[in-house]
Design a protein around this motif. Structure first.
Motif, PDB file in Angstrom:
ATOM      1  N   THR A  41      47.484  31.933  96.675  1.00 40.57           N
ATOM      2  CA  THR A  41      48.291  32.863  97.447  1.00 40.57           C
ATOM      3  C   THR A  41      47.942  34.277  97.004  1.00 40.57           C
ATOM      4  O   THR A  41      47.917  34.567  95.808  1.00 40.57           O
ATOM      5  CB  THR A  41      49.792  32.627  97.218  1.00 40.57           C
ATOM      6  N   THR A  42      47.655  35.142  97.974  1.00 37.58           N
ATOM      7  CA  THR A  42      47.346  36.542  97.696  1.00 37.58           C
ATOM      8  C   THR A  42      48.470  37.398  98.262  1.00 37.58           C
ATOM      9  O   THR A  42      48.767  37.329  99.459  1.00 37.58           O
ATOM     10  CB  THR A  42      46.006  36.958  98.329  1.00 37.58           C
ATOM     11  N   THR A  43      49.096  38.193  97.408  1.00 39.01           N
ATOM     12  CA  THR A  43      50.265  38.978  97.815  1.00 39.01           C
ATOM     13  C   THR A  43      50.088  40.441  97.431  1.00 39.01           C
ATOM     14  O   THR A  43      49.714  40.742  96.291  1.00 39.01           O
ATOM     15  CB  THR A  43      51.547  38.428  97.166  1.00 39.01           C
ATOM     16  N   ASP A  55      63.085  46.465 103.060  1.00 42.87           N
ATOM     17  CA  ASP A  55      62.007  45.573 102.639  1.00 42.87           C
ATOM     18  C   ASP A  55      61.502  44.806 103.853  1.00 42.87           C
ATOM     19  O   ASP A  55      62.289  44.405 104.729  1.00 42.87           O
ATOM     20  CB  ASP A  55      62.514  44.575 101.593  1.00 42.87           C
ATOM     21  N   THR A  56      60.206  44.586 103.903  1.00 42.23           N
ATOM     22  CA  THR A  56      59.618  43.797 104.987  1.00 42.23           C
ATOM     23  C   THR A  56      58.716  42.726 104.386  1.00 42.23           C
ATOM     24  O   THR A  56      58.192  42.875 103.279  1.00 42.23           O
ATOM     25  CB  THR A  56      58.795  44.667 105.950  1.00 42.23           C
ATOM     26  N   LEU A  57      58.532  41.659 105.138  1.00 41.64           N
ATOM     27  CA  LEU A  57      57.690  40.550 104.703  1.00 41.64           C
ATOM     28  C   LEU A  57      56.791  40.116 105.844  1.00 41.64           C
ATOM     29  O   LEU A  57      57.273  39.822 106.945  1.00 41.64           O
ATOM     30  CB  LEU A  57      58.547  39.358 104.241  1.00 41.64           C
ATOM     31  N   THR A  58      55.502  40.081 105.585  1.00 36.73           N
ATOM     32  CA  THR A  58      54.524  39.544 106.531  1.00 36.73           C
ATOM     33  C   THR A  58      53.830  38.366 105.850  1.00 36.73           C
ATOM     34  O   THR A  58      53.206  38.526 104.810  1.00 36.73           O
ATOM     35  CB  THR A  58      53.480  40.603 106.919  1.00 36.73           C
ATOM     36  N   LEU A  59      53.984  37.188 106.422  1.00 42.60           N
ATOM     37  CA  LEU A  59      53.433  35.969 105.841  1.00 42.60           C
ATOM     38  C   LEU A  59      52.408  35.371 106.784  1.00 42.60           C
ATOM     39  O   LEU A  59      52.720  35.042 107.933  1.00 42.60           O
ATOM     40  CB  LEU A  59      54.554  34.952 105.576  1.00 42.60           C
ATOM     41  N   ASN A  60      51.188  35.277 106.297  1.00 46.57           N
ATOM     42  CA  ASN A  60      50.089  34.732 107.100  1.00 46.57           C
ATOM     43  C   ASN A  60      49.984  35.436 108.449  1.00 46.57           C
ATOM     44  O   ASN A  60      49.798  34.807 109.499  1.00 46.57           O
ATOM     45  CB  ASN A  60      50.248  33.225 107.302  1.00 46.57           C
ATOM     46  N   GLY A  61      50.124  36.761 108.426  1.00 43.07           N
ATOM     47  CA  GLY A  61      49.958  37.568 109.622  1.00 43.07           C
ATOM     48  C   GLY A  61      51.163  37.642 110.524  1.00 43.07           C
ATOM     49  O   GLY A  61      51.119  38.316 111.558  1.00 43.07           O
ATOM     50  N   ARG A  62      52.274  37.008 110.149  1.00 45.18           N
ATOM     51  CA  ARG A  62      53.475  36.987 110.997  1.00 45.18           C
ATOM     52  C   ARG A  62      54.608  37.706 110.282  1.00 45.18           C
ATOM     53  O   ARG A  62      54.898  37.425 109.109  1.00 45.18           O
ATOM     54  CB  ARG A  62      53.887  35.545 111.306  1.00 45.18           C
ATOM     55  N   VAL A  63      55.245  38.631 110.983  1.00 39.77           N
ATOM     56  CA  VAL A  63      56.396  39.325 110.414  1.00 39.77           C
ATOM     57  C   VAL A  63      57.563  38.346 110.325  1.00 39.77           C
ATOM     58  O   VAL A  63      57.918  37.688 111.305  1.00 39.77           O
ATOM     59  CB  VAL A  63      56.781  40.544 111.277  1.00 39.77           C
ATOM     60  N   GLU A  94      49.353  36.091 101.956  1.00 37.19           N
ATOM     61  CA  GLU A  94      48.501  35.098 102.630  1.00 37.19           C
ATOM     62  C   GLU A  94      48.524  33.826 101.804  1.00 37.19           C
ATOM     63  O   GLU A  94      48.117  33.809 100.640  1.00 37.19           O
ATOM     64  CB  GLU A  94      47.064  35.618 102.768  1.00 37.19           C
ATOM     65  N   ASN A  95      49.008  32.757 102.429  1.00 27.60           N
ATOM     66  CA  ASN A  95      49.121  31.459 101.770  1.00 27.60           C
ATOM     67  C   ASN A  95      48.041  30.528 102.291  1.00 27.60           C
ATOM     68  O   ASN A  95      47.949  30.305 103.508  1.00 27.60           O
ATOM     69  CB  ASN A  95      50.486  30.849 102.087  1.00 27.60           C
ATOM     70  N   SER A 108      53.170  29.286  93.942  1.00 30.67           N
ATOM     71  CA  SER A 108      52.108  30.292  93.987  1.00 30.67           C
ATOM     72  C   SER A 108      52.617  31.562  94.651  1.00 30.67           C
ATOM     73  O   SER A 108      52.248  32.678  94.255  1.00 30.67           O
ATOM     74  CB  SER A 108      50.885  29.753  94.728  1.00 30.67           C
ATOM     75  N   GLY A 109      53.489  31.422  95.661  1.00 33.13           N
ATOM     76  CA  GLY A 109      53.992  32.581  96.382  1.00 33.13           C
ATOM     77  C   GLY A 109      54.815  33.511  95.498  1.00 33.13           C
ATOM     78  O   GLY A 109      54.577  34.718  95.451  1.00 33.13           O
ATOM     79  N   PHE A 110      55.777  32.959  94.769  1.00 33.48           N
ATOM     80  CA  PHE A 110      56.620  33.817  93.942  1.00 33.48           C
ATOM     81  C   PHE A 110      55.927  34.234  92.648  1.00 33.48           C
ATOM     82  O   PHE A 110      56.270  35.282  92.077  1.00 33.48           O
ATOM     83  CB  PHE A 110      57.960  33.145  93.664  1.00 33.48           C
ATOM     84  N   ALA A 111      54.962  33.454  92.166  1.00 30.13           N
ATOM     85  CA  ALA A 111      54.187  33.910  91.011  1.00 30.13           C
ATOM     86  C   ALA A 111      53.368  35.142  91.385  1.00 30.13           C
ATOM     87  O   ALA A 111      53.329  36.129  90.644  1.00 30.13           O
ATOM     88  CB  ALA A 111      53.280  32.792  90.511  1.00 30.13           C
ATOM     89  N   ALA A 112      52.714  35.091  92.560  1.00 29.31           N
ATOM     90  CA  ALA A 112      51.935  36.246  93.012  1.00 29.31           C
ATOM     91  C   ALA A 112      52.845  37.438  93.283  1.00 29.31           C
ATOM     92  O   ALA A 112      52.513  38.585  92.942  1.00 29.31           O
ATOM     93  CB  ALA A 112      51.145  35.888  94.273  1.00 29.31           C
ATOM     94  N   LEU A 113      54.021  37.180  93.875  1.00 31.04           N
ATOM     95  CA  LEU A 113      54.957  38.269  94.156  1.00 31.04           C
ATOM     96  C   LEU A 113      55.467  38.888  92.857  1.00 31.04           C
ATOM     97  O   LEU A 113      55.596  40.118  92.754  1.00 31.04           O
ATOM     98  CB  LEU A 113      56.125  37.750  94.992  1.00 31.04           C
TER      99      LEU A 113
END
Length: 333
Positions: A41-43, A55-63, A94-95, A108-113
């Motif tokens: 996961t790249t954050t 705060d905003t979140l975009t995950l895999n290209g989707r808001v 990006e997951n 992986s998501g929260f470790a990268a965050l």
């Protein structure tokens, strides 16, 4: 300021299932995991000094504006409290692992965050403290910080963190049977199990013992014992889950068959495999152990080998040998 970090999932050898403190994400027992070197996961976290911003979140290209954003906002609030900053953040992630399918995408998501956010907000945290911070986002994320084979200690807020432990060379094969999302989230499933399963107290007692047995097996380099403990712990966890009310979805039959076939194969001599040679040759059998995620979509098995990756749909992963905290790269906006 923008900071970017990359983290990998981890697969538990001794499972984490149940919290002693939900607010601090403290586990009821310790656990042991193996970090993967696939499905990163790249954050990226970009700060916005505008006090009116959100705060905003975009995950895999989707808001994203649902419950996932709420979890990220709450996590960023923790980082802001530590840093003394009130800046809002734009998070882009990006997951490469199927999200919510049982392959530790939240780890992986929260470790990268955690790594990216700590860097963006100017925090200089040790690996131990980054592990504690990641734990607040997703329990299993604490084990994705150190990499390699890691133990997550139970305890209070200060003492509950993950660190790398000595272990023999291992690799893991991930067989993806269904990459769709889980029917029930792990947090709700854990809550239901703790509240209603009569087997849960025994799970806590036995898992506490299994963690110590696993640490001893890893230190001794006893791969066979590691495999035995991994399979036994996974089956005990599922027995505990199945005792919950209302009944939760049972592990898919392909996963159960996979474990049975692996055990049968381990007890017999491998068959001769024909190659483009005149004489049949025998391929050496590899010692292996298997496990099934809490809400299983994939079936995972581990094998001690450095062989090349098999073709899809299998995914071959060596242990994440970095053994260091995922690093953040900073850029100025």
């Amino acid at each position: 300021m923008t900071a970017t970090a990359v983290a990998h999932p981890n697969i538990a050898l001794v499972k984490y299932w149940g919290k002693a403190d939900a607010d601090l994400a403290l586990p009821a027992t310790g656990s042991v995991s193996m970090g993967l070197d696939v499905f990163p996961t790249t954050t990226s976290v970009t700060l916005d000094a505008d006090r009116e911003a959100r705060d905003t979140l975009t995950l895999n290209g989707r808001v994203v504006d649902d419950g996932a954003l709420v979890r990220v906002e709450r996590f960023l609030d923790l980082v802001r409290d530590l840093s003394g900053s009130d800046a809002r953040a734009a998070v882009v992630s990006e997951n490469t692992v199927p999200t919510g399918a049982g392959l530790a995408s939240s780890a992986s998501g929260f470790a990268a965050l955690a790594v990216a956010a700590a860097s963006a907000y100017g925090l200089d945290l040790s690996s131990r403290d980054l592990s504690r911070l990641a734990r607040r986002g997703s329990g299993s994320a604490t084990r994705s910080i150190p990499g390699g084979v890691a133990v997550w200690h139970a305890g209070d807020d200060e003492g509950s963190f993950a660190e790398t432990i000595p272990a023999p060379p291992m690799a893991m094969v991930v067989v993806t049977i269904d990459d769709g999302p889980k029917e029930i989230g792990s947090r709700e499933a854990m809550r239901r199990t703790i509240a209603t399963s009569p087997f849960y107290p025994a799970w806590v007692t036995s898992t506490t013992e299994t963690v110590q047995d696993m640490l001893a097996a890893c230190a001794a380099g006893d791969f066979t014992r590691i495999g035995e403990l991994t399979e036994s712990n996974a089956l005990r966890m599922h027995a505990t889950i199945e005792g919950a009310f209302p009944p939760d979805p049972l592990p898919e039959q392909p996963q159960r068959r996979g474990l049975r076939r692996r055990r049968r194969a381990a007890g017999r001599r491998p068959r001769g495999l024909r190659h483009r040679r005149r004489r049949p040759e025998r391929r050496r059998a590899l010692p292996a152990g298997g496990t099934v995620p809490a809400w299983p979509r994939p079936w995972t098995g581990s094998a001690r080998s450095s062989s090349p990756a098999p073709d899809q749909p299998l995914t071959w992963s060596a242990p994440n040998a970095r053994g260091t905290t995922p690093r953040a790269e900073e850029t100025t906006a």
